[in-house]
Scaffold this motif. Sequence first.
Motif, PDB file in Angstrom:
ATOM      1  N   ASP A  91      -9.488  -3.054 -11.296  1.00  0.00           N
ATOM      2  CA  ASP A  91     -10.361  -2.049 -12.051  1.00  0.00           C
ATOM      3  C   ASP A  91     -10.193  -0.597 -12.068  1.00  0.00           C
ATOM      4  N   LYS A  92      -9.549  -0.040 -11.099  1.00  0.00           N
ATOM      5  CA  LYS A  92      -9.342   1.424 -10.837  1.00  0.00           C
ATOM      6  C   LYS A  92      -7.917   1.860 -11.393  1.00  0.00           C
ATOM      7  N   LEU A  93      -7.038   0.947 -11.775  1.00  0.00           N
ATOM      8  CA  LEU A  93      -5.853   1.297 -12.221  1.00  0.00           C
ATOM      9  C   LEU A  93      -5.646   1.673 -13.422  1.00  0.00           C
ATOM     10  N   PRO A  94      -4.644   2.539 -13.693  1.00  0.00           N
ATOM     11  CA  PRO A  94      -4.876   3.136 -15.279  1.00  0.00           C
ATOM     12  C   PRO A  94      -4.104   1.678 -16.023  1.00  0.00           C
ATOM     13  N   ALA A  95      -4.206   1.954 -17.358  1.00  0.00           N
ATOM     14  CA  ALA A  95      -3.990   0.932 -18.334  1.00  0.00           C
ATOM     15  C   ALA A  95      -2.475   0.269 -18.032  1.00  0.00           C
TER      16      ALA A  95
ATOM     17  N   ASP B  15       1.058  -1.207   0.063  1.00  0.00           N
ATOM     18  CA  ASP B  15      -0.047  -0.069  -0.365  1.00  0.00           C
ATOM     19  C   ASP B  15       0.892   1.383  -0.111  1.00  0.00           C
ATOM     20  N   PRO B  16       1.603   1.447  -1.061  1.00  0.00           N
ATOM     21  CA  PRO B  16       2.399   2.828  -0.837  1.00  0.00           C
ATOM     22  C   PRO B  16       1.665   3.749  -1.249  1.00  0.00           C
ATOM     23  N   SER B  17       1.867   4.887  -0.320  1.00  0.00           N
ATOM     24  CA  SER B  17       0.956   6.061  -0.277  1.00  0.00           C
ATOM     25  C   SER B  17       1.602   7.232   0.469  1.00  0.00           C
ATOM     26  N   GLY B  18       1.001   8.379   0.300  1.00  0.00           N
ATOM     27  CA  GLY B  18       1.496   9.375   1.196  1.00  0.00           C
ATOM     28  C   GLY B  18       2.683  10.280   0.593  1.00  0.00           C
ATOM     29  N   GLY B  19       2.772  10.080  -0.727  1.00  0.00           N
ATOM     30  CA  GLY B  19       4.009  10.788  -1.468  1.00  0.00           C
ATOM     31  C   GLY B  19       5.295  10.169  -1.680  1.00  0.00           C
TER      32      GLY B  19
ATOM     33  N   MET C  71      -4.652   2.663  -2.187  1.00  0.00           N
ATOM     34  CA  MET C  71      -4.391   2.660  -3.638  1.00  0.00           C
ATOM     35  C   MET C  71      -4.257   4.104  -3.923  1.00  0.00           C
ATOM     36  N   ASP C  72      -3.010   4.522  -3.842  1.00  0.00           N
ATOM     37  CA  ASP C  72      -2.631   6.140  -4.014  1.00  0.00           C
ATOM     38  C   ASP C  72      -2.048   6.308  -5.321  1.00  0.00           C
ATOM     39  N   LEU C  73      -2.865   6.487  -6.352  1.00  0.00           N
ATOM     40  CA  LEU C  73      -2.575   6.522  -7.793  1.00  0.00           C
ATOM     41  C   LEU C  73      -1.374   7.601  -7.873  1.00  0.00           C
ATOM     42  N   LYS C  74      -1.543   8.949  -7.426  1.00  0.00           N
ATOM     43  CA  LYS C  74      -0.647   9.940  -7.379  1.00  0.00           C
ATOM     44  C   LYS C  74       0.889   9.303  -7.053  1.00  0.00           C
ATOM     45  N   THR C  75       0.840   8.750  -5.708  1.00  0.00           N
ATOM     46  CA  THR C  75       2.365   8.224  -5.297  1.00  0.00           C
ATOM     47  C   THR C  75       2.676   7.012  -6.323  1.00  0.00           C
TER      48      THR C  75
ATOM     49  N   ASN D 160      14.922   0.470  -1.587  1.00  0.00           N
ATOM     50  CA  ASN D 160      14.874  -0.262  -2.806  1.00  0.00           C
ATOM     51  C   ASN D 160      13.752  -0.454  -3.734  1.00  0.00           C
ATOM     52  N   SER D 161      13.683  -0.218  -4.878  1.00  0.00           N
ATOM     53  CA  SER D 161      12.468  -0.604  -5.760  1.00  0.00           C
ATOM     54  C   SER D 161      11.857  -1.873  -5.745  1.00  0.00           C
ATOM     55  N   PRO D 162      10.578  -1.719  -5.732  1.00  0.00           N
ATOM     56  CA  PRO D 162       9.893  -3.301  -5.552  1.00  0.00           C
ATOM     57  C   PRO D 162       9.921  -4.106  -6.517  1.00  0.00           C
ATOM     58  N   HIS D 163       9.901  -5.397  -6.252  1.00  0.00           N
ATOM     59  CA  HIS D 163       9.767  -6.538  -7.139  1.00  0.00           C
ATOM     60  C   HIS D 163       8.187  -6.923  -7.130  1.00  0.00           C
ATOM     61  N   ILE D 164       7.575  -6.723  -5.970  1.00  0.00           N
ATOM     62  CA  ILE D 164       6.130  -6.886  -5.609  1.00  0.00           C
ATOM     63  C   ILE D 164       5.469  -5.695  -5.020  1.00  0.00           C
ATOM     64  N   ILE D 165       4.106  -5.296  -5.274  1.00  0.00           N
ATOM     65  CA  ILE D 165       3.600  -4.223  -5.000  1.00  0.00           C
ATOM     66  C   ILE D 165       2.251  -4.940  -4.543  1.00  0.00           C
ATOM     67  N   LEU D 166       1.720  -4.967  -3.042  1.00  0.00           N
ATOM     68  CA  LEU D 166       0.635  -5.619  -2.633  1.00  0.00           C
ATOM     69  C   LEU D 166      -0.492  -4.342  -2.367  1.00  0.00           C
ATOM     70  N   LEU D 167      -1.323  -4.577  -2.823  1.00  0.00           N
ATOM     71  CA  LEU D 167      -2.398  -3.252  -2.584  1.00  0.00           C
ATOM     72  C   LEU D 167      -3.716  -3.969  -2.067  1.00  0.00           C
ATOM     73  N   THR D 168      -4.389  -3.302  -1.016  1.00  0.00           N
ATOM     74  CA  THR D 168      -5.584  -4.169  -0.240  1.00  0.00           C
ATOM     75  C   THR D 168      -6.821  -3.518  -0.619  1.00  0.00           C
ATOM     76  N   ASP D 169      -6.751  -2.282  -1.010  1.00  0.00           N
ATOM     77  CA  ASP D 169      -8.180  -1.860  -1.051  1.00  0.00           C
ATOM     78  C   ASP D 169      -8.213  -0.610  -1.868  1.00  0.00           C
ATOM     79  N   ILE D 170      -9.505  -0.061  -2.298  1.00  0.00           N
ATOM     80  CA  ILE D 170      -9.458   0.957  -3.472  1.00  0.00           C
ATOM     81  C   ILE D 170      -9.428   2.436  -2.967  1.00  0.00           C
ATOM     82  N   HIS D 171      -9.264   2.646  -1.294  1.00  0.00           N
ATOM     83  CA  HIS D 171      -9.340   3.861  -0.656  1.00  0.00           C
ATOM     84  C   HIS D 171      -7.753   4.497  -0.874  1.00  0.00           C
ATOM     85  N   GLY D 172      -7.737   5.666  -0.845  1.00  0.00           N
ATOM     86  CA  GLY D 172      -6.555   6.464  -1.395  1.00  0.00           C
ATOM     87  C   GLY D 172      -5.436   6.258  -0.281  1.00  0.00           C
ATOM     88  N   ASP D 173      -5.506   5.860   1.018  1.00  0.00           N
ATOM     89  CA  ASP D 173      -4.503   5.378   1.741  1.00  0.00           C
ATOM     90  C   ASP D 173      -4.000   4.087   1.809  1.00  0.00           C
TER      91      ASP D 173
END
Length: 242
Positions: free
Chosen positions: A96-100, A46-50, A73-77, A58-71
């Motif tokens: 479904d809410k991620l960019p292509a 859940d990388p968020s907050g800037g 799934m923070d698309l800007k971050t 280190n850059s990620p090999h895996i990103i886990l996202l848990t939910d659609i809320h901005g804290d």
Amino acid sequence: MVTLTAHAQKLTPADRMKTNGGKLVIQPVMHASLVLQWNAKTIWVDPSGGANLYTGLNSPHIILLTDIHGDHMDLKTLEALPIHNAKIIAPQAVIDKLPARMKAQAMALNNGDKMEVMDIHIKALPMYNLPETADSRHPKGRGNGYVLSIGTKKVYISGDTEDIPEMRDLDDIDVAFVCMNLPFTMDVDQAADAVLNFKPKVVYPYHYRGQKGLSDVNAFKAKVEAKNRKIEVRLRNWYPAL
């Protein structure tokens, strides 16, 4: 949902834990965000907050996202971070809410599903509010908690949940990240009672900022340790901007 922003700052120091594949490094970042490193693999949760919060990590090999809320799934971050080579694992509602571009990197994992990625076994668990209602902030089936098998360690990440049966039914958890913030998840008493039931070896209170400020994690620690001294409660600063 809690909206969070942060400026460049020093994160709380990382913890380390031995496994059969080397050390598991646990880096608290902010609120629901954390980084795990093991066997030359890096997992961002859940990388968020800037993006500046991740400077020097280190850059990620895996990103886990848990939910659609901005804290969570923070698309800007996400768009500002070096995630182009990462595999994004998330429930379908998040994908479904991620960019292509990010959808092309993503793999759906819904409640009850399992997969293995880079020698890390990942199981998706439900996370939801009680009682279950049509207008719930976190309806069952939309978001994921996760159990990760990393070397010899099992790591539980609660996501936004209350004291649900699926959490109480966990066993042999080595490290648990458990939320506690009203009115979004559960209070300190509920969280402590759940932890005393499933008995992780180590528990981190995280995701503990609610509408009225920070939950009393010291009270959580006292409640758990008063009834089971074998559970180690680790208090870390998940809000370095405050």
